[in-house]
Design an enzyme around this catalytic site. Structure first.
Site, PDB file in Angstrom:
ATOM      1  N   CYS A  65      45.622  39.941  21.451  1.00  0.00           N
ATOM      2  CA  CYS A  65      44.966  38.648  21.198  1.00  0.00           C
ATOM      3  C   CYS A  65      44.018  38.755  20.004  1.00  0.00           C
ATOM      4  O   CYS A  65      43.237  39.707  19.897  1.00  0.00           O
ATOM      5  CB  CYS A  65      44.185  38.211  22.439  1.00  0.00           C
ATOM      6  SG  CYS A  65      43.315  36.638  22.257  1.00  0.00           S
ATOM      7  N   CYS A  71      35.862  37.249  22.318  1.00  0.00           N
ATOM      8  CA  CYS A  71      35.904  36.552  23.599  1.00  0.00           C
ATOM      9  C   CYS A  71      35.596  37.556  24.705  1.00  0.00           C
ATOM     10  O   CYS A  71      36.043  38.703  24.660  1.00  0.00           O
ATOM     11  CB  CYS A  71      37.295  35.944  23.801  1.00  0.00           C
ATOM     12  SG  CYS A  71      37.634  35.376  25.476  1.00  0.00           S
ATOM     13  N   CYS A  74      38.482  39.575  28.135  1.00  0.00           N
ATOM     14  CA  CYS A  74      39.160  40.869  28.272  1.00  0.00           C
ATOM     15  C   CYS A  74      38.264  41.992  27.751  1.00  0.00           C
ATOM     16  O   CYS A  74      37.552  41.810  26.770  1.00  0.00           O
ATOM     17  CB  CYS A  74      40.479  40.877  27.492  1.00  0.00           C
ATOM     18  SG  CYS A  74      41.749  39.778  28.164  1.00  0.00           S
ATOM     19  N   CYS A 149      45.598  31.660  24.761  1.00  0.00           N
ATOM     20  CA  CYS A 149      45.199  32.836  25.523  1.00  0.00           C
ATOM     21  C   CYS A 149      46.468  33.497  26.043  1.00  0.00           C
ATOM     22  O   CYS A 149      47.155  32.939  26.906  1.00  0.00           O
ATOM     23  CB  CYS A 149      44.279  32.455  26.679  1.00  0.00           C
ATOM     24  SG  CYS A 149      43.847  33.863  27.747  1.00  0.00           S
ATOM     25  N   GLN A 249      44.655  33.628  44.566  1.00  0.00           N
ATOM     26  CA  GLN A 249      44.738  34.912  43.893  1.00  0.00           C
ATOM     27  C   GLN A 249      45.058  34.666  42.428  1.00  0.00           C
ATOM     28  O   GLN A 249      45.698  33.684  42.067  1.00  0.00           O
ATOM     29  CB  GLN A 249      45.806  35.790  44.542  1.00  0.00           C
ATOM     30  CG  GLN A 249      45.499  36.178  45.981  1.00  0.00           C
ATOM     31  CD  GLN A 249      44.243  37.027  46.120  1.00  0.00           C
ATOM     32  OE1 GLN A 249      43.827  37.709  45.185  1.00  0.00           O
ATOM     33  NE2 GLN A 249      43.628  36.994  47.301  1.00  0.00           N
ATOM     34  N   ASP A 296      37.659  30.491  58.157  1.00  0.00           N
ATOM     35  CA  ASP A 296      37.037  30.473  56.838  1.00  0.00           C
ATOM     36  C   ASP A 296      35.927  29.436  56.858  1.00  0.00           C
ATOM     37  O   ASP A 296      35.976  28.476  57.638  1.00  0.00           O
ATOM     38  CB  ASP A 296      38.066  30.126  55.759  1.00  0.00           C
ATOM     39  CG  ASP A 296      37.591  30.478  54.354  1.00  0.00           C
ATOM     40  OD1 ASP A 296      38.050  31.500  53.822  1.00  0.00           O
ATOM     41  OD2 ASP A 296      36.768  29.738  53.795  1.00  0.00           O
ATOM     42  N   ASP A 344      39.715  39.330  54.108  1.00  0.00           N
ATOM     43  CA  ASP A 344      39.752  39.270  52.635  1.00  0.00           C
ATOM     44  C   ASP A 344      38.521  38.522  52.154  1.00  0.00           C
ATOM     45  O   ASP A 344      38.594  37.342  51.786  1.00  0.00           O
ATOM     46  CB  ASP A 344      41.041  38.569  52.190  1.00  0.00           C
ATOM     47  CG  ASP A 344      41.144  38.478  50.669  1.00  0.00           C
ATOM     48  OD1 ASP A 344      40.387  39.182  49.967  1.00  0.00           O
ATOM     49  OD2 ASP A 344      41.979  37.691  50.185  1.00  0.00           O
ATOM     50  N   CYS A 370      38.332  42.672  46.482  1.00  0.00           N
ATOM     51  CA  CYS A 370      38.341  42.551  45.022  1.00  0.00           C
ATOM     52  C   CYS A 370      37.182  43.319  44.399  1.00  0.00           C
ATOM     53  O   CYS A 370      36.882  43.157  43.219  1.00  0.00           O
ATOM     54  CB  CYS A 370      38.282  41.084  44.604  1.00  0.00           C
ATOM     55  SG  CYS A 370      36.834  40.198  45.188  1.00  0.00           S
TER      56      CYS A 370
END
Length: 412
Positions: A65, A71, A74, A149, A249, A296, A344, A370
């Site tokens: 990119c 940016c 990343c 992107c 996700q 949840d 999760d 995560c």
């Protein structure tokens, strides 16, 4: 003033680290073994800007990119994927070791697939009142305006152009905007946050924009502004009508990889609890073979899960609960009803719920996380309660970032 440093290793956020007499110094976009020329960062004695790579690593790769390093989306496009994958698996191994945990860590699963299906684009007025739409700069608040992107999936083709058009319409509001765009099976779903109440005229203009850009829906903080089609997502056999701004996700392949691992670990369990269930990423798939209780705190997500389960033939019964599992976790006594539990949680982990799980006699517990550090903290509680950490599998659906998912199995 510049100086020359030799990079010894990478930190957990992907920065190169040079060891100096004054202590470790962090250099973004530098790789182990490289000799680099750097500049000091005012106010941050342990940080440097990369000025030039004097001796590049043979593992250095060409970024995909043109906005990379400008940016903040990343952090790792400059490294070969093979080495990057080893480092990312290493983040999980290191977190377990720091917590004193011993468990087999499987090879990392690359789940980038076709790319990210969610993006948050920011719109701000920059210098000279010029509109800027894009992502935030690294470790800064200003916006890097972008026109494409390459890590977004094809379902988000046109998302940046649509975000620019929305920002132009709402420019007179003079407020910073966060434009959440999600690729669904029905088209792009857009939720605009930060605009404040909209006039009837602007709402009508947004409706016209939805038609022009073929958007499934536009909402403002969840309130409907325009809808061409109900945003739907296929989850197992079910089709879920997504609430505005629903959590998914990051990639389609990531969801599939996580679900495959969860289902394999749950095995032949007949009664399963899915905690922090969201829209039913795991619950709706598990219900193809087991009775499921899904909980949840997000009412809209749980309602969407429940409606999808009711409309899908061939599923076992699905019971739903709207419940804040941080304040009201399922207690050990309640957990007696289940053969397996899946949880999760968000990035901060599930300490309160894990303490109850550690007291329980549930034979199998499957954790999806995560954040390797908060997972390690929670896993230590489980092991302290008598569970064995049987295996851990890292899953990478955040390519070029320092974020890593994982799925782990605990057994009694």
């Amino acid at each position: 003033m510049t100086e020359q440093l030799t990079i010894a290793r990478l930190g957990h956020r992907g920065d190169g680290i040079a060891d100096t007499p004054a202590g470790p110094v962090f250099v973004p976009y530098a790789l182990p073994g490289e000799v680099v020329t750097v500049e000091r960062v005012p106010g941050h004695p342990d940080r440097r800007h990369l000025d030039h790579v004097d001796k590049p690593s043979h593992e250095r790769a060409a970024p995909i990119c043109k906005h990379f390093t400008h940016c903040g989306g990343c952090a790792m496009q400059h490294w070969s994927l093979a080495e990057y994958h080893l480092w990312k698996r290493g983040l999980v191994v290191e977190s377990l070791e720091q917590a004193g945990l011993v468990a087999p860590v499987e090879p990392l699963i690359d789940a980038h697939g076709r790319g990210r299906r969610r993006a948050v684009l920011h719109a701000r007025r920059g210098t000279q009142d010029m509109l800027e739409v894009g992502f935030t700069a690294p470790r800064a608040h200003h916006i890097v305006a972008i026109d494409r992107c390459p890590i977004l999936e094809p379902g988000l083709d046109g998302a940046i152009q649509a975000a620019w058009a929305i920002a132009e319409i709402l420019k007179p509001v003079s407020k910073p905007l966060d434009i959440h765009v999600t690729a669904t099976d029905s088209g792009m779903d857009v939720d605009v946050r930060g605009s404040g109440p909209l006039s009837a005229q602007r709402t009508t203009t947004l409706a016209g924009l939805a038609e022009k850009h073929k958007l499934a829906r536009i909402t403002r903080h969840g309130e409907l502004a325009a809808q061409r089609a109900q945003p739907l997502l296929k989850v197992g056999r079910a089709h879920v009508a997504l609430p505005p701004g629903a959590f998914l996700q990051a990639t389609t392949e990531g969801e599939a990889a996580l679900a495959r691992l969860v289902i394999a670990h749950v095995g032949d369990a007949k009664r399963v609890a899915d905690l922090f269930a969201g829209i039913g990423t795991f619950a709706l798939r598990l219900a193809e073979r087991a009775r499921v209780t899904a909980a949840d705190s997000e009412t809209a997500a749980i309602n969407a899960l429940e409606r999808a389960a009711q409309k899908t033939s061939g599923l076992k019964p699905v019971e739903t609960q709207t419940r804040d599992l941080f304040r009201r976790p399922l207690m050990a006594e309640e957990l007696k009803a289940f053969d397996a539990v899946v949880f999760d949680p968000p990035r901060l982990g599930a300490e309160a719920q894990v303490r109850e799980l550690a007291k329980s006699k549930v034979p199998t517990v499957v954790a999806v996380s995560c954040d390797a550090a908060t997972f390690a903290r929670d896993a230590k509680i489980m092991v302290g309660g008598g569970y064995k950490l049987a295996c851990v599998t890292p899953v990478d659906q955040f390519r070029y970032s320092f974020h890593v998912e994982l799925v782990a199995k605990f057994e009694r």
